[in-house]
Scaffold this motif. Structure first.
Motif, short mmCIF file in Angstrom:
data_model
loop_
_atom_site.label_atom_id
_atom_site.label_comp_id
_atom_site.label_asym_id
_atom_site.label_seq_id
_atom_site.Cartn_x
_atom_site.Cartn_y
_atom_site.Cartn_z
N GLN A 14 0.84 -1.20 0.00
CA GLN A 14 0.00 0.00 0.00
C GLN A 14 0.87 1.25 0.00
O GLN A 14 0.59 2.21 -0.71
N ARG A 15 1.94 1.23 0.78
CA ARG A 15 2.84 2.39 0.82
C ARG A 15 3.48 2.61 -0.56
O ARG A 15 3.56 3.74 -1.03
N GLU A 16 3.95 1.54 -1.17
CA GLU A 16 4.57 1.67 -2.49
C GLU A 16 3.57 2.21 -3.50
O GLU A 16 3.88 3.10 -4.30
N ALA A 17 2.33 1.71 -3.47
CA ALA A 17 1.30 2.19 -4.39
C ALA A 17 1.02 3.67 -4.15
O ALA A 17 0.87 4.45 -5.10
N ALA A 18 0.96 4.09 -2.90
CA ALA A 18 0.71 5.50 -2.58
C ALA A 18 1.87 6.39 -3.02
O ALA A 18 1.66 7.51 -3.50
N GLU A 19 3.09 5.90 -2.88
CA GLU A 19 4.25 6.67 -3.30
C GLU A 19 4.29 6.82 -4.82
O GLU A 19 4.60 7.90 -5.33
N VAL A 20 3.96 5.76 -5.54
CA VAL A 20 3.93 5.83 -7.00
C VAL A 20 2.83 6.79 -7.44
O VAL A 20 3.04 7.60 -8.35
N GLU A 21 1.68 6.73 -6.80
CA GLU A 21 0.58 7.64 -7.13
C GLU A 21 1.00 9.09 -6.91
O GLU A 21 0.74 9.96 -7.75
N ARG A 30 2.11 2.29 -11.58
CA ARG A 30 0.90 2.52 -10.77
C ARG A 30 -0.05 1.34 -10.89
O ARG A 30 -0.61 0.87 -9.90
N ARG A 31 -0.25 0.84 -12.10
CA ARG A 31 -1.12 -0.32 -12.31
C ARG A 31 -0.61 -1.54 -11.53
O ARG A 31 -1.38 -2.23 -10.86
N LYS A 32 0.68 -1.79 -11.62
CA LYS A 32 1.26 -2.96 -10.96
C LYS A 32 1.19 -2.85 -9.44
O LYS A 32 0.85 -3.83 -8.77
N THR A 33 1.52 -1.69 -8.90
CA THR A 33 1.52 -1.54 -7.43
C THR A 33 0.10 -1.56 -6.88
O THR A 33 -0.15 -2.13 -5.81
N THR A 34 -0.84 -1.00 -7.61
CA THR A 34 -2.24 -1.03 -7.18
C THR A 34 -2.78 -2.45 -7.23
O THR A 34 -3.47 -2.88 -6.30
N LEU A 35 -2.43 -3.18 -8.26
CA LEU A 35 -2.87 -4.57 -8.37
C LEU A 35 -2.32 -5.41 -7.21
O LEU A 35 -3.02 -6.27 -6.67
N ALA A 36 -1.08 -5.14 -6.81
CA ALA A 36 -0.49 -5.89 -5.69
C ALA A 36 -1.30 -5.71 -4.41
O ALA A 36 -1.44 -6.64 -3.61
N VAL A 37 -1.88 -4.53 -4.23
CA VAL A 37 -2.71 -4.27 -3.04
C VAL A 37 -4.07 -4.94 -3.20
O VAL A 37 -4.52 -5.69 -2.34
N GLN A 72 1.45 5.18 4.55
CA GLN A 72 1.42 6.51 3.94
C GLN A 72 2.69 6.76 3.13
O GLN A 72 3.77 6.31 3.51
N PRO A 73 2.58 7.50 2.05
CA PRO A 73 3.78 7.81 1.26
C PRO A 73 4.68 8.78 2.02
O PRO A 73 4.21 9.57 2.82
N VAL A 74 5.96 8.65 1.78
CA VAL A 74 6.90 9.60 2.35
C VAL A 74 6.90 10.80 1.43
O VAL A 74 7.20 10.69 0.24
N VAL A 75 6.52 11.94 1.96
CA VAL A 75 6.44 13.16 1.16
C VAL A 75 7.72 13.95 1.36
O VAL A 75 8.12 14.23 2.49
N LYS A 76 8.36 14.26 0.25
CA LYS A 76 9.57 15.06 0.32
C LYS A 76 9.16 16.50 0.55
O LYS A 76 8.52 17.13 -0.28
N ALA A 77 9.51 17.02 1.72
CA ALA A 77 9.15 18.39 2.06
C ALA A 77 10.09 19.36 1.36
O ALA A 77 11.30 19.13 1.30
#
Length: 144
Positions: free
Chosen positions: A24-31, A88-95, A122-127
């Motif tokens: 889920q984290r990887e999918a959110a980061e890719v998104e 994005r398709r691949k990481t979302t499918l994994a979830v 949650q994705p790590v957001v680069k501030a």
């Protein structure tokens, strides 16, 4: 006296396996990466003329719709967008295809929404931190 077998704990749909949380984290980061990249692109993938629609009358009165001309995307931009979209398709499918959801039953939708809110998912957001902020200048003036 015989020992009775220990009862297996009931399945908890909100006890997410670490691999699912990581997916889920990887999918959110890719998104997030895809959205950041999209924000840098012209509005049209292919070159398009700009346009300005006449002012609307009625429910959207006062609203003018328009677009500036778009030069289209470069080959590099197209390749990067396509790469991110496929990722994005691949990481979302994994979830969505994870085995955990099969055991959730009627709680699957609620558990899916809960997974999105797990801090580790949650994705790590680069501030983006400016070199100096206004408060720094005010502190220097007060100290000076």
């Amino acid at each position: 006296m015989t020992d009775s077998p220990a009862e297996a704990p009931a399945f908890d749909p909100f006890a997410f396996p670490p691999a699912l949380v990581a997916a889920q984290r990887e999918a959110a980061e890719v998104e997030a990466e895809l959205r950041r990249f999209q924000a840098t692109l012209p509005w049209s993938r292919e070159p398009q003329d700009g346009w300005e629609a006449p002012e609307q009358v009625g429910g959207m009165s006062g609203y003018r719709s328009s677009r500036p001309p778009s030069p289209g995307w470069t080959d590099e931009q197209k390749a990067e967008y396509d790469r991110l979209w496929e990722l994005r398709r691949k990481t979302t499918l994994a979830v969505y295809a994870h085995e955990h959801w099969k055991a959730c039953g009627a709680k699957a939708v609620e558990a899916r929404q809960a997974l999105k809110r797990v801090p580790e998912a949650q994705p790590v957001v680069k501030a983006e931190i400016p070199d100096r902020v206004q408060e720094d200048a005010a502190l220097e003036l007060a100290a000076g």
